[in-house]
Design a protein around this motif. Structure first.
Motif, mmCIF file in Angstrom:
data_model
loop_
_atom_site.group_PDB
_atom_site.id
_atom_site.type_symbol
_atom_site.label_atom_id
_atom_site.label_comp_id
_atom_site.label_asym_id
_atom_site.label_seq_id
_atom_site.Cartn_x
_atom_site.Cartn_y
_atom_site.Cartn_z
ATOM 1 N N ASP A 230 0.853 -1.192 0.000
ATOM 2 C CA ASP A 230 0.000 0.000 0.000
ATOM 3 C C ASP A 230 0.884 1.235 0.000
ATOM 4 O O ASP A 230 1.743 1.410 0.868
ATOM 5 N N GLU A 231 0.673 2.109 -0.974
ATOM 6 C CA GLU A 231 1.442 3.341 -1.068
ATOM 7 C C GLU A 231 0.743 4.435 -0.260
ATOM 8 O O GLU A 231 -0.426 4.763 -0.515
ATOM 9 N N GLU A 232 1.460 4.974 0.699
ATOM 10 C CA GLU A 232 0.939 6.041 1.535
ATOM 11 C C GLU A 232 2.018 7.083 1.758
ATOM 12 O O GLU A 232 3.217 6.752 1.738
ATOM 13 N N PRO A 233 1.634 8.333 1.903
ATOM 14 C CA PRO A 233 2.652 9.363 2.190
ATOM 15 C C PRO A 233 3.327 9.097 3.532
ATOM 16 O O PRO A 233 2.690 8.651 4.494
ATOM 17 N N CYS A 234 4.609 9.344 3.585
ATOM 18 C CA CYS A 234 5.392 9.062 4.784
ATOM 19 C C CYS A 234 6.206 10.295 5.145
ATOM 20 O O CYS A 234 6.861 10.884 4.275
#
Length: 288
Positions: A230-234
């Motif tokens: 899952d791509e999420e802002p970090c």
């Protein structure tokens, strides 16, 4: 791989004393013969008669009357292509196409030990090349099918491995979670007890083992292409900024930067004295 002896039929040759009428009757009774070799008494090739060229000469006005009684020694092709029978078809084609490609239209003579062994034609070369290309294509198709089958087997093995690890990790984590739960209860009921370090060791070791099981399961899923990301802002944590600044050197204090030669000694370019650093003995900031 085919050689020239495989594609050159041993058509009966003629001697140089044969007449045009003899060759004409040969071509008339042998419609599939495209060229006839001319040999000497020892069987060595000395010339070649190509079917189309011969028939064009005989079909000209008064051609048959002029050439039917004459020996072919005076008008045969005296410099034909001659190749050894052990030469491969691909090697022969590559060499001739570079040196004398137009000569293939007239045919060529194949020898064995210097003596006549057969006559080859461009049609025979094309047939042999087509057969070799078809064989190569079948081999490539077979290799591609084998590669696809191997790939399918490898994917199936990875999937089976992932399923096995998933089942085993579940079966191992269930009792492990029970051990960790009981250990946590013991730690809460025995605060300050002499057994508390042992209970902490159980909890820490079990937690490490649980992480290893989860990592092994994730690795097997990744190998079987079953791990979803899952791509999420970090946002980088504050600890990374703290680590980036903690490595910087602090400038030396003025107390240590001002040496007093009467009570201190110099090592590695830095002085420090008991009066400057507030100690009862001489110290230095860098080891010598």
């Amino acid at each position: 791989m085919a050689i020239l002896l495989d594609i050159a039929p041993c058509i009966a040759p003629v001697f140089a004393t044969a007449t045009g009428g003899d060759i004409y009757r040969r071509f008339e009774t042998e419609p599939d013969t495209l060229a006839i070799a001319v040999v000497d008494e020892a069987g060595r090739p000395i010339g070649l008669i190509e079917r189309n060229t011969f028939l064009v000469r005989m079909a000209a006005q008064y051609g048959y009357a002029l050439w039917s009684r004459r020996p072919i020694a005076g008008w045969m092709k005296t410099d034909p292509l001659i190749a050894d029978g052990d030469v491969t078809v691909s090697e022969f084609c590559g060499r001739i196409l570079e040196e004398r490609p137009s000569e293939l239209l007239h045919g060529f003579i194949v020898t064995c030990g210097g003596r006549y062994a057969g006559v080859g034609t461009m049609l025979a070369l094309l047939q042999a090349s087509a057969a070799e290309t078809s064989s190569h294509a079948r081999e490539m198709t077979r290799l591609a099918d084998a590669a696809r089958a191997s790939s399918a087997q490898a994917h199936e093995a990875l999937a089976a491995k992932a399923r096995f690890l998933a089942v085993m990790s579940h079966e191992i984590r269930t009792p492990l979670n029970g051990v960790l739960g009981v250990a946590e209860i013991l730690r809460r009921k025995l605060p300050g007890s002499e057994h508390e370090p042992l209970v902490n060791t159980i909890i820490e070791s079990g937690s490490v083992l649980l992480r290893l099981l989860n990592d092994a399961l994730d690795l097997s899923r990744a190998e079987a292409a079953g791990l979803e990301l899952d791509e999420e802002p970090c946002r980088p944590p504050a600890s990374s900024r703290t680590c980036s600044t903690s490595g910087r050197r602090k400038p030396p204090s003025r107390a240590c930067a001002s040496p007093e030669p009467t009570t201190g000694r110099r090592t590695s370019g830095c002085w420090a004295t008991a009066s400057a650093c507030g100690r009862s003995s001489t110290t230095w900031s860098a080891t010598g």
